[in-house]
Design a protein around this motif. Structure first.
Motif, PDB file in Angstrom:
ATOM      1  N   ASP A  39       6.044  -3.608  -0.934  1.00 52.83           N
ATOM      2  CA  ASP A  39       6.110  -3.331   0.496  1.00 52.83           C
ATOM      3  C   ASP A  39       7.569  -3.211   0.933  1.00 52.83           C
ATOM      4  OD1 ASP A  39       7.123  -5.907   0.648  1.00 52.83           O
ATOM      5  OD2 ASP A  39       5.290  -6.778   1.451  1.00 52.83           O
ATOM      6  N   SER A  40       7.787  -3.140   2.234  1.00 51.81           N
ATOM      7  CA  SER A  40       9.140  -2.919   2.746  1.00 51.81           C
ATOM      8  C   SER A  40      10.058  -4.113   2.502  1.00 51.81           C
ATOM      9  CB  SER A  40       9.089  -2.609   4.247  1.00 51.81           C
ATOM     10  OG  SER A  40       8.473  -3.662   4.972  1.00 51.81           O
ATOM     11  N   TYR A  61      -2.516  -8.387   7.478  1.00 55.31           N
ATOM     12  CA  TYR A  61      -1.312  -7.636   7.115  1.00 55.31           C
ATOM     13  C   TYR A  61      -1.583  -6.319   6.394  1.00 55.31           C
ATOM     14  CZ  TYR A  61       0.530 -12.351   7.860  1.00 55.31           C
ATOM     15  OH  TYR A  61       0.830 -13.587   8.373  1.00 55.31           O
ATOM     16  N   ASP A  97      -2.289  -3.340   7.222  1.00 58.38           N
ATOM     17  CA  ASP A  97      -1.720  -2.101   7.771  1.00 58.38           C
ATOM     18  C   ASP A  97      -0.222  -2.207   8.024  1.00 58.38           C
ATOM     19  OD1 ASP A  97      -4.213  -0.865   7.798  1.00 58.38           O
ATOM     20  OD2 ASP A  97      -4.706  -1.675   9.775  1.00 58.38           O
ATOM     21  N   MET A  98       0.399  -3.278   7.580  1.00 59.38           N
ATOM     22  CA  MET A  98       1.800  -3.511   7.908  1.00 59.38           C
ATOM     23  C   MET A  98       2.699  -3.296   6.694  1.00 59.38           C
ATOM     24  SD  MET A  98       1.235  -6.951  10.214  1.00 59.38           S
ATOM     25  CE  MET A  98       2.948  -7.055  10.709  1.00 59.38           C
ATOM     26  N   TRP A  99       3.992  -3.169   6.936  1.00 55.04           N
ATOM     27  CA  TRP A  99       5.047  -3.219   5.927  1.00 55.04           C
ATOM     28  C   TRP A  99       4.823  -2.242   4.782  1.00 55.04           C
ATOM     29  CZ3 TRP A  99       3.447  -8.885   6.237  1.00 55.04           C
ATOM     30  CH2 TRP A  99       3.939  -9.451   7.431  1.00 55.04           C
ATOM     31  N   ALA A 100       4.591  -0.984   5.150  1.00 50.66           N
ATOM     32  CA  ALA A 100       4.386   0.057   4.141  1.00 50.66           C
ATOM     33  C   ALA A 100       5.636   0.241   3.288  1.00 50.66           C
ATOM     34  CB  ALA A 100       4.027   1.379   4.816  1.00 50.66           C
ATOM     35  N   THR A 151       0.675   1.594   2.423  1.00 52.85           N
ATOM     36  CA  THR A 151       0.504   0.253   2.973  1.00 52.85           C
ATOM     37  C   THR A 151      -0.172  -0.667   1.968  1.00 52.85           C
ATOM     38  OG1 THR A 151      -1.676   0.713   3.883  1.00 52.85           O
ATOM     39  CG2 THR A 151       0.228   1.264   5.275  1.00 52.85           C
TER      40      THR A 151
END
Length: 550
Positions: free
Chosen positions: A402-403, A422, A424-427, A434
Protein backbone atom coordinates in the motif's frame (compact mmCIF):
# COMPACT_ATOMS: atom_id res chain seq x y z
CA UNK A 1 -7.27 -23.80 59.62
CA UNK A 2 -8.65 -26.89 61.34
CA UNK A 3 -11.99 -25.12 61.90
CA UNK A 4 -12.37 -24.29 58.21
CA UNK A 5 -11.31 -20.65 58.48
CA UNK A 6 -8.93 -19.55 55.73
CA UNK A 7 -6.20 -17.01 56.45
CA UNK A 8 -3.60 -15.09 54.51
CA UNK A 9 -0.03 -16.03 55.33
CA UNK A 10 2.41 -13.25 56.05
CA UNK A 11 6.15 -13.75 56.31
CA UNK A 12 6.76 -10.47 58.14
CA UNK A 13 9.98 -8.95 56.87
CA UNK A 14 10.28 -11.92 54.51
CA UNK A 15 6.73 -11.51 53.18
CA UNK A 16 7.65 -11.18 49.48
CA UNK A 17 9.96 -14.20 49.60
CA UNK A 18 7.31 -16.20 51.46
CA UNK A 19 4.69 -15.40 48.83
CA UNK A 20 7.06 -16.37 45.99
CA UNK A 21 7.84 -19.64 47.78
CA UNK A 22 4.16 -20.61 47.97
CA UNK A 23 3.31 -19.49 44.43
CA UNK A 24 6.15 -21.50 42.91
CA UNK A 25 5.23 -24.61 44.86
CA UNK A 26 1.61 -24.41 43.73
CA UNK A 27 2.58 -23.68 40.12
CA UNK A 28 4.82 -26.74 39.85
CA UNK A 29 2.24 -28.94 41.56
CA UNK A 30 4.29 -29.78 44.63
CA UNK A 31 1.62 -28.19 46.82
CA UNK A 32 -2.05 -28.88 46.08
CA UNK A 33 -4.76 -26.46 47.14
CA UNK A 34 -7.18 -28.18 49.47
CA UNK A 35 -4.83 -31.15 49.89
CA UNK A 36 -1.58 -29.84 51.40
CA UNK A 37 -1.30 -29.12 55.14
CA UNK A 38 1.12 -26.98 57.13
CA UNK A 39 2.22 -27.27 60.72
CA UNK A 40 3.35 -23.81 61.78
CA UNK A 41 6.14 -23.35 64.27
CA UNK A 42 5.33 -22.31 67.81
CA UNK A 43 5.01 -18.57 68.08
CA UNK A 44 3.08 -18.16 64.80
CA UNK A 45 0.11 -15.84 65.33
CA UNK A 46 -3.33 -15.51 63.67
CA UNK A 47 -4.69 -11.96 63.71
CA UNK A 48 -8.48 -12.43 63.68
CA UNK A 49 -9.08 -8.77 62.79
CA UNK A 50 -7.05 -8.86 59.60
CA UNK A 51 -7.39 -12.55 58.81
CA UNK A 52 -3.60 -12.96 58.54
CA UNK A 53 -1.30 -15.62 59.94
CA UNK A 54 2.15 -14.30 60.87
CA UNK A 55 4.74 -17.07 60.72
CA UNK A 56 7.40 -17.35 63.37
CA UNK A 57 10.95 -16.83 62.17
CA UNK A 58 11.76 -20.46 63.04
CA UNK A 59 9.21 -21.81 60.53
CA UNK A 60 10.95 -23.92 57.87
CA UNK A 61 8.53 -23.92 54.96
CA UNK A 62 9.91 -26.84 52.97
CA UNK A 63 9.80 -29.06 56.07
CA UNK A 64 6.58 -27.89 57.70
CA UNK A 65 4.24 -28.38 54.71
CA UNK A 66 3.22 -31.78 53.41
CA UNK A 67 0.76 -33.00 50.80
CA UNK A 68 -1.75 -35.47 52.21
CA UNK A 69 -3.34 -36.36 48.87
CA UNK A 70 -1.70 -37.07 45.48
CA UNK A 71 -0.82 -34.21 43.18
CA UNK A 72 -3.77 -34.96 40.87
CA UNK A 73 -6.30 -34.57 43.68
CA UNK A 74 -9.43 -32.74 42.53
CA UNK A 75 -11.07 -31.50 45.71
CA UNK A 76 -14.12 -29.69 44.33
CA UNK A 77 -16.49 -31.58 42.04
CA UNK A 78 -16.85 -30.19 38.52
CA UNK A 79 -20.24 -31.84 38.02
CA UNK A 80 -23.54 -31.81 39.87
CA UNK A 81 -25.97 -29.20 41.19
CA UNK A 82 -24.51 -26.61 43.60
CA UNK A 83 -26.23 -24.06 45.82
CA UNK A 84 -24.61 -20.62 45.74
CA UNK A 85 -25.28 -17.57 47.92
CA UNK A 86 -24.24 -14.11 46.69
CA UNK A 87 -23.90 -11.60 49.56
CA UNK A 88 -24.04 -7.80 49.42
CA UNK A 89 -21.56 -6.55 52.04
CA UNK A 90 -21.94 -2.99 53.35
CA UNK A 91 -18.76 -1.81 55.08
CA UNK A 92 -17.76 1.01 57.46
CA UNK A 93 -20.78 0.25 59.62
CA UNK A 94 -23.10 0.71 56.63
CA UNK A 95 -21.77 4.03 55.34
CA UNK A 96 -20.22 2.47 52.21
CA UNK A 97 -22.13 0.02 50.02
CA UNK A 98 -21.57 -2.02 46.85
CA UNK A 99 -23.15 -0.60 43.66
CA UNK A 100 -25.83 -3.26 43.12
CA UNK A 101 -28.88 -4.33 45.12
CA UNK A 102 -29.47 -7.92 46.18
CA UNK A 103 -32.15 -8.33 43.49
CA UNK A 104 -29.69 -7.21 40.80
CA UNK A 105 -27.04 -9.56 42.15
CA UNK A 106 -29.53 -12.42 42.05
CA UNK A 107 -30.40 -11.64 38.43
CA UNK A 108 -26.80 -11.24 37.33
CA UNK A 109 -25.69 -14.49 38.96
CA UNK A 110 -28.75 -16.68 38.33
CA UNK A 111 -31.00 -14.87 35.83
CA UNK A 112 -33.87 -14.66 38.32
CA UNK A 113 -35.24 -11.53 36.58
CA UNK A 114 -34.39 -12.50 33.03
CA UNK A 115 -30.65 -11.90 32.62
CA UNK A 116 -29.85 -14.30 29.78
CA UNK A 117 -26.11 -14.84 30.28
CA UNK A 118 -24.94 -15.30 33.87
CA UNK A 119 -22.65 -17.53 35.90
CA UNK A 120 -25.25 -20.28 36.33
CA UNK A 121 -26.55 -20.25 32.75
CA UNK A 122 -23.09 -20.21 31.16
CA UNK A 123 -21.68 -22.99 33.33
CA UNK A 124 -24.73 -25.08 32.50
CA UNK A 125 -24.38 -24.26 28.80
CA UNK A 126 -20.63 -24.98 28.62
CA UNK A 127 -20.99 -28.25 30.55
CA UNK A 128 -24.15 -29.25 28.68
CA UNK A 129 -26.03 -29.57 31.96
CA UNK A 130 -23.33 -31.44 33.86
CA UNK A 131 -22.81 -28.69 36.46
CA UNK A 132 -24.94 -25.85 37.80
CA UNK A 133 -24.59 -23.06 40.37
CA UNK A 134 -28.19 -22.52 41.40
CA UNK A 135 -29.45 -19.87 43.82
CA UNK A 136 -29.73 -21.01 47.41
CA UNK A 137 -33.47 -20.94 48.14
CA UNK A 138 -34.88 -22.05 51.46
CA UNK A 139 -34.56 -21.64 55.20
CA UNK A 140 -31.08 -21.58 56.69
CA UNK A 141 -30.10 -23.54 59.78
CA UNK A 142 -30.66 -20.38 61.82
CA UNK A 143 -34.22 -19.96 60.51
CA UNK A 144 -33.60 -17.17 57.95
CA UNK A 145 -35.62 -17.49 54.73
CA UNK A 146 -33.75 -16.78 51.48
CA UNK A 147 -35.87 -16.56 48.34
CA UNK A 148 -33.51 -15.75 45.46
CA UNK A 149 -29.97 -16.79 46.37
CA UNK A 150 -28.98 -13.35 47.70
CA UNK A 151 -28.46 -11.86 51.15
CA UNK A 152 -27.24 -8.58 52.65
CA UNK A 153 -25.06 -7.90 55.69
CA UNK A 154 -23.24 -4.95 57.28
CA UNK A 155 -19.76 -5.07 58.80
CA UNK A 156 -17.85 -2.46 60.77
CA UNK A 157 -14.57 -3.20 58.98
CA UNK A 158 -13.23 -0.84 56.31
CA UNK A 159 -10.74 -1.18 53.50
CA UNK A 160 -7.23 -0.85 54.96
CA UNK A 161 -4.98 -1.80 52.06
CA UNK A 162 -6.61 -5.18 51.55
CA UNK A 163 -10.04 -6.75 51.81
CA UNK A 164 -8.92 -9.31 54.39
CA UNK A 165 -10.53 -7.60 57.40
CA UNK A 166 -13.78 -7.12 55.47
CA UNK A 167 -13.76 -10.73 54.33
CA UNK A 168 -12.97 -12.05 57.81
CA UNK A 169 -15.77 -10.09 59.49
CA UNK A 170 -18.19 -10.95 56.69
CA UNK A 171 -17.64 -14.63 57.38
CA UNK A 172 -18.27 -14.13 61.08
CA UNK A 173 -21.44 -12.07 60.52
CA UNK A 174 -22.79 -14.57 57.99
CA UNK A 175 -22.19 -17.48 60.35
CA UNK A 176 -23.85 -15.61 63.23
CA UNK A 177 -26.93 -14.68 61.16
CA UNK A 178 -27.34 -17.75 58.93
CA UNK A 179 -25.61 -20.58 60.77
CA UNK A 180 -22.84 -22.90 59.64
CA UNK A 181 -21.67 -21.75 56.22
CA UNK A 182 -21.14 -25.33 55.05
CA UNK A 183 -24.88 -25.37 54.23
CA UNK A 184 -23.92 -23.37 51.12
CA UNK A 185 -21.80 -25.00 48.44
CA UNK A 186 -20.41 -21.62 47.37
CA UNK A 187 -20.49 -18.07 48.73
CA UNK A 188 -19.69 -14.95 46.67
CA UNK A 189 -19.09 -11.65 48.49
CA UNK A 190 -19.87 -8.34 46.78
CA UNK A 191 -17.91 -5.49 48.41
CA UNK A 192 -17.56 -1.78 47.53
CA UNK A 193 -14.89 -0.74 45.05
CA UNK A 194 -11.53 -0.12 46.71
CA UNK A 195 -9.77 1.48 43.75
CA UNK A 196 -7.22 -1.33 43.45
CA UNK A 197 -6.10 -3.04 40.25
CA UNK A 198 -7.75 -6.42 40.84
CA UNK A 199 -11.34 -7.25 40.02
CA UNK A 200 -11.89 -10.16 42.38
CA UNK A 201 -10.21 -13.09 44.09
CA UNK A 202 -11.11 -16.63 45.05
CA UNK A 203 -9.65 -19.50 47.05
CA UNK A 204 -8.46 -22.53 45.11
CA UNK A 205 -10.42 -25.77 45.60
CA UNK A 206 -12.66 -23.90 48.02
CA UNK A 207 -16.07 -22.28 48.40
CA UNK A 208 -15.41 -18.54 48.77
CA UNK A 209 -14.86 -15.72 46.29
CA UNK A 210 -14.90 -11.90 46.64
CA UNK A 211 -15.68 -9.21 44.03
CA UNK A 212 -15.04 -5.50 44.29
CA UNK A 213 -17.35 -2.87 42.83
CA UNK A 214 -19.08 -3.50 39.52
CA UNK A 215 -17.00 -6.56 38.61
CA UNK A 216 -19.45 -8.73 40.54
CA UNK A 217 -21.90 -8.63 37.61
CA UNK A 218 -19.39 -9.52 34.86
CA UNK A 219 -20.07 -13.10 33.82
CA UNK A 220 -16.45 -13.61 32.72
CA UNK A 221 -15.20 -12.53 36.17
CA UNK A 222 -17.79 -14.72 37.90
CA UNK A 223 -16.80 -17.78 35.87
CA UNK A 224 -13.09 -17.03 36.34
CA UNK A 225 -13.32 -16.90 40.14
CA UNK A 226 -15.66 -19.89 40.42
CA UNK A 227 -13.15 -21.62 38.15
CA UNK A 228 -10.51 -21.02 40.83
CA UNK A 229 -12.90 -22.51 43.39
CA UNK A 230 -13.10 -25.59 41.14
CA UNK A 231 -9.31 -25.88 41.12
CA UNK A 232 -8.48 -24.12 37.86
CA UNK A 233 -5.32 -22.02 37.54
CA UNK A 234 -4.79 -19.12 35.16
CA UNK A 235 -4.43 -19.42 31.39
CA UNK A 236 -1.24 -17.78 30.19
CA UNK A 237 0.20 -16.70 26.88
CA UNK A 238 3.81 -15.67 26.45
CA UNK A 239 4.96 -13.87 29.59
CA UNK A 240 1.41 -12.93 30.67
CA UNK A 241 -0.09 -15.18 33.33
CA UNK A 242 -3.62 -14.05 32.35
CA UNK A 243 -2.79 -13.57 28.67
CA UNK A 244 -4.79 -16.39 27.06
CA UNK A 245 -8.30 -15.01 26.59
CA UNK A 246 -9.57 -17.90 24.48
CA UNK A 247 -11.28 -19.06 27.67
CA UNK A 248 -12.48 -17.73 31.01
CA UNK A 249 -9.26 -18.28 32.96
CA UNK A 250 -7.57 -15.41 31.11
CA UNK A 251 -8.28 -11.75 31.87
CA UNK A 252 -11.71 -10.71 30.51
CA UNK A 253 -14.21 -8.22 31.90
CA UNK A 254 -17.59 -8.63 30.20
CA UNK A 255 -21.14 -8.66 31.47
CA UNK A 256 -22.69 -10.79 28.71
CA UNK A 257 -20.36 -13.05 26.76
CA UNK A 258 -20.74 -16.54 25.32
CA UNK A 259 -17.40 -18.09 26.27
CA UNK A 260 -16.23 -21.30 27.96
CA UNK A 261 -12.79 -22.69 28.87
CA UNK A 262 -9.74 -23.61 26.83
CA UNK A 263 -8.73 -27.10 25.77
CA UNK A 264 -6.27 -27.64 28.61
CA UNK A 265 -8.87 -26.81 31.29
CA UNK A 266 -11.56 -28.87 29.57
CA UNK A 267 -9.35 -31.88 28.97
CA UNK A 268 -7.28 -32.08 32.15
CA UNK A 269 -9.74 -30.99 34.84
CA UNK A 270 -13.35 -30.15 34.01
CA UNK A 271 -14.16 -33.52 32.47
CA UNK A 272 -17.33 -32.42 30.70
CA UNK A 273 -16.24 -33.82 27.35
CA UNK A 274 -14.28 -36.88 28.48
CA UNK A 275 -16.05 -39.08 25.93
CA UNK A 276 -14.61 -36.89 23.14
CA UNK A 277 -10.91 -37.04 24.19
CA UNK A 278 -8.30 -38.92 22.17
CA UNK A 279 -4.81 -39.67 23.48
CA UNK A 280 -2.56 -39.20 20.46
CA UNK A 281 0.75 -39.50 22.31
CA UNK A 282 1.87 -42.57 20.37
CA UNK A 283 -0.65 -43.02 17.58
CA UNK A 284 -0.80 -39.55 16.06
CA UNK A 285 -4.06 -38.34 14.55
CA UNK A 286 -5.58 -37.78 11.12
CA UNK A 287 -9.20 -36.69 11.34
CA UNK A 288 -11.78 -34.13 12.37
CA UNK A 289 -11.90 -32.11 15.59
CA UNK A 290 -15.16 -30.45 16.65
CA UNK A 291 -15.80 -27.32 18.72
CA UNK A 292 -17.42 -27.01 22.14
CA UNK A 293 -20.83 -26.04 20.79
CA UNK A 294 -20.91 -29.22 18.69
CA UNK A 295 -21.00 -31.44 21.77
CA UNK A 296 -24.76 -31.32 21.95
CA UNK A 297 -25.30 -32.21 18.28
CA UNK A 298 -22.67 -34.94 17.81
CA UNK A 299 -21.92 -38.33 19.30
CA UNK A 300 -18.90 -39.82 21.06
CA UNK A 301 -17.46 -40.85 17.70
CA UNK A 302 -16.85 -37.16 16.91
CA UNK A 303 -13.80 -35.94 18.85
CA UNK A 304 -13.14 -32.56 20.47
CA UNK A 305 -9.88 -32.78 22.43
CA UNK A 306 -6.56 -34.34 21.48
CA UNK A 307 -4.04 -35.06 24.24
CA UNK A 308 -0.35 -35.53 23.58
CA UNK A 309 1.93 -36.34 26.55
CA UNK A 310 5.64 -35.66 26.21
CA UNK A 311 7.66 -36.29 29.37
CA UNK A 312 6.08 -34.38 32.27
CA UNK A 313 4.11 -32.05 29.97
CA UNK A 314 0.68 -32.56 28.41
CA UNK A 315 -0.25 -30.82 25.16
CA UNK A 316 -3.93 -30.27 24.42
CA UNK A 317 -5.16 -29.60 20.88
CA UNK A 318 -8.67 -28.20 20.35
CA UNK A 319 -10.77 -26.37 17.76
CA UNK A 320 -11.84 -23.00 19.16
CA UNK A 321 -14.98 -22.85 17.05
CA UNK A 322 -16.80 -19.57 17.65
CA UNK A 323 -20.42 -20.66 17.64
CA UNK A 324 -23.21 -21.19 20.16
CA UNK A 325 -22.14 -21.31 23.80
CA UNK A 326 -18.58 -20.39 22.78
CA UNK A 327 -19.36 -17.82 20.08
CA UNK A 328 -17.33 -15.00 21.68
CA UNK A 329 -13.87 -16.20 22.71
CA UNK A 330 -11.50 -13.38 23.55
CA UNK A 331 -8.98 -14.56 20.93
CA UNK A 332 -8.25 -17.34 18.47
CA UNK A 333 -11.78 -17.67 17.12
CA UNK A 334 -12.07 -20.57 14.64
CA UNK A 335 -8.43 -21.58 15.03
CA UNK A 336 -6.90 -24.85 16.12
CA UNK A 337 -5.24 -24.14 19.44
CA UNK A 338 -2.29 -25.85 21.10
CA UNK A 339 -1.99 -25.52 24.89
CA UNK A 340 0.50 -27.01 27.30
CA UNK A 341 0.38 -27.67 31.03
CA UNK A 342 2.08 -29.95 33.54
CA UNK A 343 0.95 -33.54 33.27
CA UNK A 344 -2.04 -34.82 35.20
CA UNK A 345 -5.24 -33.19 36.38
CA UNK A 346 -4.13 -31.06 39.33
CA UNK A 347 -3.87 -27.30 39.71
CA UNK A 348 -1.57 -25.96 36.99
CA UNK A 349 -1.39 -22.94 34.71
CA UNK A 350 -1.86 -23.59 31.01
CA UNK A 351 0.11 -21.86 28.28
CA UNK A 352 -1.22 -21.02 24.81
CA UNK A 353 1.45 -22.05 22.32
CA UNK A 354 -0.25 -21.73 18.93
CA UNK A 355 -3.37 -20.46 17.16
CA UNK A 356 -3.43 -22.18 13.78
CA UNK A 357 -5.40 -21.07 10.73
CA UNK A 358 -6.09 -23.52 7.87
CA UNK A 359 -2.82 -24.57 6.23
CA UNK A 360 -0.65 -23.73 9.25
CA UNK A 361 1.39 -26.09 11.42
CA UNK A 362 2.92 -26.01 14.89
CA UNK A 363 6.15 -27.87 15.46
CA UNK A 364 5.90 -29.53 18.86
CA UNK A 365 8.59 -31.26 20.89
CA UNK A 366 7.94 -34.64 19.25
CA UNK A 367 5.77 -34.07 16.17
CA UNK A 368 3.91 -31.48 14.13
CA UNK A 369 0.30 -30.36 14.57
CA UNK A 370 -1.32 -29.24 11.31
CA UNK A 371 -4.68 -27.56 10.76
CA UNK A 372 -5.19 -28.82 7.23
CA UNK A 373 -8.57 -27.27 6.43
CA UNK A 374 -12.11 -26.62 7.61
CA UNK A 375 -14.22 -29.65 6.73
CA UNK A 376 -17.91 -28.90 7.12
CA UNK A 377 -18.51 -28.11 10.79
CA UNK A 378 -15.12 -29.33 11.99
CA UNK A 379 -11.40 -28.79 11.65
CA UNK A 380 -9.37 -31.37 9.75
CA UNK A 381 -6.29 -31.88 11.93
CA UNK A 382 -3.23 -34.05 11.40
CA UNK A 383 -0.74 -34.82 14.16
CA UNK A 384 2.35 -36.38 12.69
CA UNK A 385 3.00 -36.43 8.95
CA UNK A 386 0.42 -34.10 7.45
CA UNK A 387 -1.49 -34.65 4.27
CA UNK A 388 -0.74 -32.12 1.53
CA UNK A 389 -2.42 -28.80 2.26
CA UNK A 390 -5.02 -27.99 -0.41
CA UNK A 391 -4.05 -25.10 -2.63
CA UNK A 392 -5.98 -21.94 -1.74
CA UNK A 393 -8.64 -20.66 -4.12
CA UNK A 394 -7.17 -17.18 -3.95
CA UNK A 395 -3.67 -15.70 -3.79
CA UNK A 396 -2.61 -12.15 -3.00
CA UNK A 397 -1.27 -10.04 -5.85
CA UNK A 398 2.43 -10.73 -5.81
CA UNK A 399 4.59 -7.90 -4.53
CA UNK A 400 1.69 -5.54 -3.78
CA UNK A 401 2.16 -2.92 -1.07
CA UNK A 402 0.00 0.00 0.00
CA UNK A 403 1.00 3.66 0.09
CA UNK A 404 2.81 3.05 3.41
CA UNK A 405 4.78 0.11 2.07
CA UNK A 406 2.79 -2.51 4.01
CA UNK A 407 1.60 -5.73 2.39
CA UNK A 408 -1.57 -7.75 2.82
CA UNK A 409 -0.39 -9.15 6.16
CA UNK A 410 -0.94 -5.72 7.76
CA UNK A 411 -4.64 -5.88 6.96
CA UNK A 412 -4.88 -9.43 8.31
CA UNK A 413 -3.64 -8.05 11.63
CA UNK A 414 -5.50 -4.74 11.88
CA UNK A 415 -8.79 -5.28 10.01
CA UNK A 416 -11.61 -7.80 9.87
CA UNK A 417 -12.21 -10.31 7.03
CA UNK A 418 -13.33 -8.39 3.95
CA UNK A 419 -11.46 -5.30 5.27
CA UNK A 420 -14.56 -3.23 5.98
CA UNK A 421 -12.42 -0.53 7.64
CA UNK A 422 -9.45 -0.12 5.30
CA UNK A 423 -10.19 -2.06 2.11
CA UNK A 424 -10.71 1.05 -0.02
CA UNK A 425 -7.87 3.08 1.47
CA UNK A 426 -4.13 3.57 0.89
CA UNK A 427 -3.89 2.33 -2.68
CA UNK A 428 -0.48 1.55 -4.15
CA UNK A 429 0.82 4.94 -5.41
CA UNK A 430 2.06 3.48 -8.70
CA UNK A 431 -0.68 1.06 -9.71
CA UNK A 432 -3.64 2.55 -7.81
CA UNK A 433 -4.53 -0.95 -6.58
CA UNK A 434 -6.28 -0.92 -3.19
CA UNK A 435 -6.12 -3.55 -0.42
CA UNK A 436 -9.63 -4.58 -1.42
CA UNK A 437 -8.30 -5.44 -4.87
CA UNK A 438 -4.93 -6.94 -3.94
CA UNK A 439 -5.52 -9.04 -0.82
CA UNK A 440 -7.52 -12.25 -0.48
CA UNK A 441 -8.25 -11.35 3.15
CA UNK A 442 -9.91 -8.17 1.86
CA UNK A 443 -11.98 -10.12 -0.72
CA UNK A 444 -9.52 -9.23 -3.46
CA UNK A 445 -6.52 -11.10 -4.84
CA UNK A 446 -6.54 -13.33 -7.91
CA UNK A 447 -7.74 -16.90 -8.44
CA UNK A 448 -5.00 -19.42 -7.76
CA UNK A 449 -3.41 -20.54 -11.00
CA UNK A 450 -4.43 -17.39 -12.87
CA UNK A 451 -1.93 -16.44 -15.59
CA UNK A 452 -2.45 -12.79 -14.67
CA UNK A 453 -0.07 -11.75 -11.87
CA UNK A 454 -1.50 -8.32 -11.17
CA UNK A 455 -4.13 -5.89 -12.46
CA UNK A 456 -1.47 -3.95 -14.32
CA UNK A 457 -0.12 -6.98 -16.20
CA UNK A 458 -0.31 -6.92 -19.99
CA UNK A 459 -3.48 -8.78 -21.03
CA UNK A 460 -3.25 -11.81 -23.28
CA UNK A 461 -4.59 -11.72 -26.83
CA UNK A 462 -7.78 -13.42 -25.73
CA UNK A 463 -8.62 -10.72 -23.20
CA UNK A 464 -11.59 -8.57 -24.29
CA UNK A 465 -9.59 -5.40 -23.56
CA UNK A 466 -7.29 -6.08 -26.55
CA UNK A 467 -8.92 -4.37 -29.54
CA UNK A 468 -12.54 -5.22 -28.74
CA UNK A 469 -14.85 -5.34 -31.73
CA UNK A 470 -17.43 -3.26 -29.93
CA UNK A 471 -16.71 -1.01 -26.98
CA UNK A 472 -18.49 -2.45 -23.92
CA UNK A 473 -18.96 1.08 -22.60
CA UNK A 474 -20.99 2.28 -25.60
CA UNK A 475 -24.53 1.34 -24.67
CA UNK A 476 -24.66 -0.31 -21.23
CA UNK A 477 -27.90 -2.09 -20.52
CA UNK A 478 -29.58 -2.18 -17.13
CA UNK A 479 -27.88 -4.42 -14.55
CA UNK A 480 -27.65 -7.34 -14.31
CA UNK A 481 -25.68 -6.91 -17.53
CA UNK A 482 -25.53 -9.75 -20.04
CA UNK A 483 -24.77 -10.36 -23.68
CA UNK A 484 -22.61 -7.40 -24.69
CA UNK A 485 -19.73 -8.29 -22.33
CA UNK A 486 -18.33 -11.72 -21.52
CA UNK A 487 -17.51 -10.98 -17.88
CA UNK A 488 -15.95 -14.37 -16.98
CA UNK A 489 -13.04 -13.63 -19.37
CA UNK A 490 -11.69 -11.06 -16.90
CA UNK A 491 -9.25 -12.75 -14.54
CA UNK A 492 -8.54 -10.04 -11.98
CA UNK A 493 -10.70 -7.91 -9.75
CA UNK A 494 -9.24 -4.69 -11.15
CA UNK A 495 -9.94 -5.61 -14.78
CA UNK A 496 -13.44 -6.84 -13.96
CA UNK A 497 -14.57 -3.81 -11.97
CA UNK A 498 -13.35 -1.42 -14.66
CA UNK A 499 -15.62 -2.90 -17.35
CA UNK A 500 -19.17 -1.60 -17.43
CA UNK A 501 -21.68 -4.31 -16.64
CA UNK A 502 -19.29 -6.53 -14.67
CA UNK A 503 -18.34 -6.84 -11.01
CA UNK A 504 -16.01 -9.02 -8.97
CA UNK A 505 -18.28 -10.80 -6.53
CA UNK A 506 -19.13 -13.97 -4.66
CA UNK A 507 -21.70 -16.41 -6.03
CA UNK A 508 -23.00 -19.18 -3.79
CA UNK A 509 -21.01 -22.37 -4.22
CA UNK A 510 -18.22 -20.74 -6.23
CA UNK A 511 -15.08 -18.71 -5.49
CA UNK A 512 -15.04 -14.98 -6.18
CA UNK A 513 -14.78 -14.19 -9.88
CA UNK A 514 -16.06 -11.79 -12.54
CA UNK A 515 -19.81 -11.96 -13.06
CA UNK A 516 -22.60 -9.75 -14.43
CA UNK A 517 -23.09 -6.85 -12.05
CA UNK A 518 -26.17 -6.63 -9.82
CA UNK A 519 -28.52 -3.66 -10.04
CA UNK A 520 -29.41 -1.25 -7.23
CA UNK A 521 -32.75 -2.92 -6.60
CA UNK A 522 -30.95 -6.16 -5.81
CA UNK A 523 -28.06 -4.53 -3.96
CA UNK A 524 -30.35 -2.46 -1.73
CA UNK A 525 -31.12 -5.52 0.40
CA UNK A 526 -27.64 -5.05 1.89
CA UNK A 527 -28.12 -1.43 2.97
CA UNK A 528 -26.22 -0.88 6.19
CA UNK A 529 -24.18 -4.06 5.65
CA UNK A 530 -20.88 -2.90 4.16
CA UNK A 531 -19.10 -6.23 4.14
CA UNK A 532 -21.97 -8.14 2.52
CA UNK A 533 -22.57 -5.32 0.05
CA UNK A 534 -18.97 -5.37 -1.17
CA UNK A 535 -18.89 -9.15 -1.32
CA UNK A 536 -21.76 -8.97 -3.79
CA UNK A 537 -19.82 -6.57 -6.01
CA UNK A 538 -22.03 -3.61 -5.14
CA UNK A 539 -20.95 -0.11 -4.08
CA UNK A 540 -21.34 1.04 -0.47
CA UNK A 541 -21.64 4.71 0.47
CA UNK A 542 -23.50 6.61 3.20
CA UNK A 543 -24.79 3.31 4.55
CA UNK A 544 -26.49 2.52 1.19
CA UNK A 545 -25.72 -0.42 -1.09
CA UNK A 546 -26.13 0.39 -4.79
CA UNK A 547 -25.43 -1.27 -8.12
CA UNK A 548 -21.94 -0.71 -9.50
CA UNK A 549 -23.14 0.54 -12.88
CA UNK A 550 -26.59 2.06 -12.17
Amino acid sequence: MSDGVEVLISGGKRHAATQRFFLNKFKNGEYVAGASTMKAAKGSVVDEKTGRMYLHQDTVLHKDIKTVNPRSSQVRATTGANKLLVVRVNIDGGSTSPPYSTSTLSDKWFGTSGDAINNDSQYQACSFGKVSFDPYIGTTSSGVNISDGSYEITVSASYNGSDSAIESEARSVLAAELGDLSQFDYVALSVPSNGQQYAAYAYINSWLSLYQGSYVTDVTVQMHEIGHNLGLAHSGEGSQSYGDTSGCMGALWDDDRNICFNGAKNGAQLGWYDDRVVDVSTSGYDGLVYGIADYGTTTATEKMLLKMSVGSTDYWISYNKATGVNSQPGEGANTVMVHSRSGGSGYAESSLLAKLSPGQSYTGPSTDVTFVSVDGDAAYVVIGEAAPTPAPDCVDIEGWTDSYGDGCEWYETYDQPGCPSYGDMWANPTTGVTPGQACCFCDGGVPNGSPVAAPVATPTSSAPTASPTASPTATPSASPIGGSVDCPDFLTKSECNNVVGCSWRKVRGSPKACYDALDTQTCSKWDGKKRKCKKKGCLFSDDLCTGRWD
